[in-house]
Design a protein around this motif. Structure first.
Motif, PDB file in Angstrom:
ATOM      1  N   ILE A   1      21.755  -1.726  21.072  1.00 31.89           N
ATOM      2  CA  ILE A   1      22.696  -2.378  21.991  1.00 31.89           C
ATOM      3  C   ILE A   1      22.526  -3.903  22.029  1.00 31.89           C
ATOM      4  CG2 ILE A   1      21.360  -2.274  24.149  1.00 31.89           C
ATOM      5  CD1 ILE A   1      24.070  -1.244  25.429  1.00 31.89           C
ATOM      6  N   THR A   2      21.330  -4.380  21.715  1.00 31.60           N
ATOM      7  CA  THR A   2      21.104  -5.829  21.718  1.00 31.60           C
ATOM      8  C   THR A   2      21.557  -6.478  20.408  1.00 31.60           C
ATOM      9  OG1 THR A   2      18.851  -5.452  20.945  1.00 31.60           O
ATOM     10  CG2 THR A   2      19.162  -5.695  23.326  1.00 31.60           C
ATOM     11  N   GLU A   3      22.201  -5.686  19.552  1.00 27.42           N
ATOM     12  CA  GLU A   3      22.705  -6.157  18.262  1.00 27.42           C
ATOM     13  C   GLU A   3      21.650  -6.885  17.433  1.00 27.42           C
ATOM     14  OE1 GLU A   3      26.232  -8.354  19.358  1.00 27.42           O
ATOM     15  OE2 GLU A   3      27.331  -6.516  19.784  1.00 27.42           O
ATOM     16  N   PRO A   4      20.558  -6.173  17.153  1.00 32.01           N
ATOM     17  CA  PRO A   4      19.479  -6.789  16.370  1.00 32.01           C
ATOM     18  C   PRO A   4      19.924  -7.050  14.929  1.00 32.01           C
ATOM     19  CG  PRO A   4      19.107  -4.436  16.535  1.00 32.01           C
ATOM     20  CD  PRO A   4      20.266  -4.744  17.435  1.00 32.01           C
ATOM     21  N   GLU A   5      19.286  -8.045  14.303  1.00 33.09           N
ATOM     22  CA  GLU A   5      19.521  -8.258  12.864  1.00 33.09           C
ATOM     23  C   GLU A   5      18.692  -7.275  12.049  1.00 33.09           C
ATOM     24  OE1 GLU A   5      19.244 -12.353  11.458  1.00 33.09           O
ATOM     25  OE2 GLU A   5      19.628 -12.993  13.511  1.00 33.09           O
ATOM     26  N   VAL A   6      17.539  -6.925  12.613  1.00 33.29           N
ATOM     27  CA  VAL A   6      16.639  -6.003  11.915  1.00 33.29           C
ATOM     28  C   VAL A   6      16.261  -4.877  12.864  1.00 33.29           C
ATOM     29  CG1 VAL A   6      14.420  -5.741  10.735  1.00 33.29           C
ATOM     30  CG2 VAL A   6      15.670  -7.902  10.558  1.00 33.29           C
ATOM     31  N   LEU A   7      16.513  -3.640  12.446  1.00 34.56           N
ATOM     32  CA  LEU A   7      16.083  -2.486  13.240  1.00 34.56           C
ATOM     33  C   LEU A   7      14.845  -1.887  12.594  1.00 34.56           C
ATOM     34  CD1 LEU A   7      16.849  -0.816  15.757  1.00 34.56           C
ATOM     35  CD2 LEU A   7      17.957   0.800  14.222  1.00 34.56           C
ATOM     36  N   LEU A   8      13.797  -1.710  13.421  1.00 36.28           N
ATOM     37  CA  LEU A   8      12.521  -1.186  12.943  1.00 36.28           C
ATOM     38  C   LEU A   8      12.379   0.226  13.474  1.00 36.28           C
ATOM     39  CD1 LEU A   8      10.672  -4.424  14.031  1.00 36.28           C
ATOM     40  CD2 LEU A   8      11.258  -3.821  11.670  1.00 36.28           C
ATOM     41  N   LEU A   9      12.186   1.185  12.595  1.00 31.64           N
ATOM     42  CA  LEU A   9      12.148   2.587  13.030  1.00 31.64           C
ATOM     43  C   LEU A   9      10.837   3.228  12.595  1.00 31.64           C
ATOM     44  CD1 LEU A   9      15.282   2.039  11.546  1.00 31.64           C
ATOM     45  CD2 LEU A   9      15.685   3.916  13.136  1.00 31.64           C
ATOM     46  N   ASP A  10      10.033   3.659  13.588  1.00 29.99           N
ATOM     47  CA  ASP A  10       8.725   4.225  13.298  1.00 29.99           C
ATOM     48  C   ASP A  10       8.777   5.753  13.390  1.00 29.99           C
ATOM     49  OD1 ASP A  10       6.089   4.657  12.786  1.00 29.99           O
ATOM     50  OD2 ASP A  10       5.324   3.684  14.604  1.00 29.99           O
ATOM     51  N   GLU A  11       8.902   6.413  12.267  1.00 29.11           N
ATOM     52  CA  GLU A  11       8.989   7.879  12.200  1.00 29.11           C
ATOM     53  C   GLU A  11       9.919   8.422  13.292  1.00 29.11           C
ATOM     54  OE1 GLU A  11       5.911   9.897  10.571  1.00 29.11           O
ATOM     55  OE2 GLU A  11       4.623   8.197  10.172  1.00 29.11           O
ATOM     56  N   PRO A  12      11.154   7.946  13.335  1.00 28.75           N
ATOM     57  CA  PRO A  12      12.025   8.286  14.466  1.00 28.75           C
ATOM     58  C   PRO A  12      12.458   9.751  14.474  1.00 28.75           C
ATOM     59  CG  PRO A  12      13.287   7.143  12.799  1.00 28.75           C
ATOM     60  CD  PRO A  12      11.839   7.084  12.364  1.00 28.75           C
ATOM     61  N   LEU A  13      12.325  10.444  13.356  1.00 26.76           N
ATOM     62  CA  LEU A  13      12.777  11.831  13.304  1.00 26.76           C
ATOM     63  C   LEU A  13      11.619  12.815  13.303  1.00 26.76           C
ATOM     64  CD1 LEU A  13      15.609  11.395  10.622  1.00 26.76           C
ATOM     65  CD2 LEU A  13      15.717  11.054  13.098  1.00 26.76           C
ATOM     66  N   GLY A  14      10.405  12.271  13.474  1.00 33.61           N
ATOM     67  CA  GLY A  14       9.190  13.079  13.325  1.00 33.61           C
ATOM     68  C   GLY A  14       9.099  14.256  14.278  1.00 33.61           C
ATOM     69  N   ALA A  15       9.708  14.146  15.462  1.00 34.15           N
ATOM     70  CA  ALA A  15       9.555  15.208  16.462  1.00 34.15           C
ATOM     71  C   ALA A  15      10.667  16.254  16.384  1.00 34.15           C
ATOM     72  CB  ALA A  15       9.513  14.588  17.854  1.00 34.15           C
ATOM     73  N   LEU A  16      11.605  16.073  15.464  1.00 30.45           N
ATOM     74  CA  LEU A  16      12.744  17.001  15.393  1.00 30.45           C
ATOM     75  C   LEU A  16      12.465  18.136  14.415  1.00 30.45           C
ATOM     76  CD1 LEU A  16      15.625  14.368  15.239  1.00 30.45           C
ATOM     77  CD2 LEU A  16      14.581  15.416  17.257  1.00 30.45           C
TER      78      LEU A  16
END
Ligand SMILES: Nc1ncnc2c1ncn2[C@@H]1O[C@H](COP(=O)(O)OP(=O)(O)O)[C@@H](O)[C@H]1O
Ligand SMILES: [Mg+2]
Length: 358
Positions: free
Chosen positions: A150-165
């Motif tokens: 939502i803050t319209e970042p230039e770089v999105l950093l994702l740390d194992e975002p799907l690990g719990a699914l």
């Protein structure tokens, strides 16, 4: 203006533990780059230094010409999605998603509009007033993503975002995330220990091992042409043979116990040097004549030791005077599977022998 992300010679020590050692890489604007490696290799620490949650012991982080090494996390044009989602349990979905805007003093009206747009984007429209505990794991993951975007970042950093699914949801989300990244054109730096996930989603993969970069390349380069023993072993299944380099004019072999593996002679290697080779199981065929007649074919005779049926494929274990090689065969007809104990010929295109230099 292009905003390439630069990680320059970054090292991070926690007391006597060196988590990251002299890591340098760049990520071009709009690219999807994955940091891949086993648990403890320094992925999270690297991401947290880009986000500003950790300060490097040495080195710099830049975005374009802008040095952000010492900048506060919320002042950086970066945003992070955590494995644990880290949603505020007592705030509503809307308050969670709008948090970054509130921190930046965005007026309430505009905030509501942008929250609604984000919820549309993650295909959960109208759930502003729900509690976090009313959401499934997959929904929480989407909300965490919306909060980061939502803050319209230039770089999105994702740390194992799907690990719990669970597996099925994870596979769906992999495709959705990749589509979203292409749609938004934001730079993604993605962290995972799951090689299949990395191969599926990334423009490029950076393999980390014990805090250092082993290899960087496209998924195809990483899978087809691993340069080190670590990369060959970590990505996919492979036959790893350790041997000795023996020169023979323009050609050479690597003597691996009872098996001589022919390779092109290497200017960088000396006679008698230890060397390893890697051959993927699916590159080896039963019978002779692998290689379409173009390249040189490697042909060996052996005995079928074991056949492991896995549905669509079968793993065939073949021994050549005591050295075992595994090949993978598509199962088109179970009648045609080889019989353990029978003699066989195996072959592969010499181009599919990867010489590992590290
Ligand atoms: N805050 C910390 N204090 C001490 N050691 C840490 C800290 N964070 C990470 N480490 C250590 O640094 C190494 C890399 O950790 P991490 O970056 O979390 O790896 P990964 O995300 O690849 O699993 C590990 O040995 C870990 O124990
Ligand atoms: Mg981690």
């Amino acid at each position: 203006m292009t905003s390439t992300l630069h990680v320059d010679s970054v090292t991070k020590d926690f007391g006597s533990v060196r988590a990251v050692e002299d890591v340098s890489f760049t990520v071009d604007e709009g690219k999807f780059v994955t940091l891949l490696g086993p648990s403890g290799c320094g992925k999270t620490t690297t991401l947290r230094m880009i986000a500003g949650f950790e300060t490097p012991t040495e080195g710099r982080v830049r975005l374009g010409d802008h040095d952000i090494t010492m900048e506060e996390p919320y002042l950086r044009p970066t945003s992070m999605v955590f494995q644990s989602y880290a949603l505020f349990p007592h705030k509503t979905v809307g308050e969670n998603v709008g948090f970054g805007l509130k921190m930046r003093d965005v007026p309430a009206d505009e905030r509501s509009d942008r929250i609604a747009k984000m919820l549309d984007l993650i295909e959960l429209p109208g759930i502003e007033d729900r509690g976090i505990d009313e959401l499934s794991g997959g929904q929480q993951q989407r909300v965490a993503l919306a909060r980061a975007l939502i803050t319209e970042p230039e770089v999105l950093l994702l740390d194992e975002p799907l690990g719990a699914l669970d597996l099925k949801l994870r596979k769906n989300m992999q495709v959705e995330l990749k589509n979203l990244q292409e749609e938004l054109g934001i730079t993604f730096v993605y962290v995972t220990h799951d090689q299949e996930e990395a191969l599926t989603m990334s423009d490029e993969i950076i393999i980390l091992n014990e805090g250092e970069i082993e290899q960087r390349g496209t998924p195809t380069e990483i899978y087809e042409s691993p340069r080190t023993r670590f990369v060959a072993d970590f990505i996919g299944d492979t036959n790893l043979l350790d041997g000795t380099y023996v020169e023979n004019g323009n050609a050479a072999i690597v003597e691996c116990g009872s098996v001589d593996v022919p390779i092109d002679s290497l200017s960088a290697a000396t006679d008698g040097q230890s060397l390893s080779v890697s051959i993927r199981p699916e590159k080896i065929a039963l019978g002779d004549g692998a290689g379409n007649g173009n390249g040189n074919s490697v042909t060996l005779r052996g005995e079928v030791e074991d056949v492991i049926y896995q549905g669509n494929v079968a793993k065939v274990h073949v021994t050549i005077d005591g050295t075992e090689l595994v090949l993978e065969q598509q199962v088109i007809d179970t009648v045609n599977l080889p019989t353990p104990g029978s003699e066989c010929t195996i072959s592969w295109d010499q181009e599919n022998t990867n010489v590992l230099t590290g």
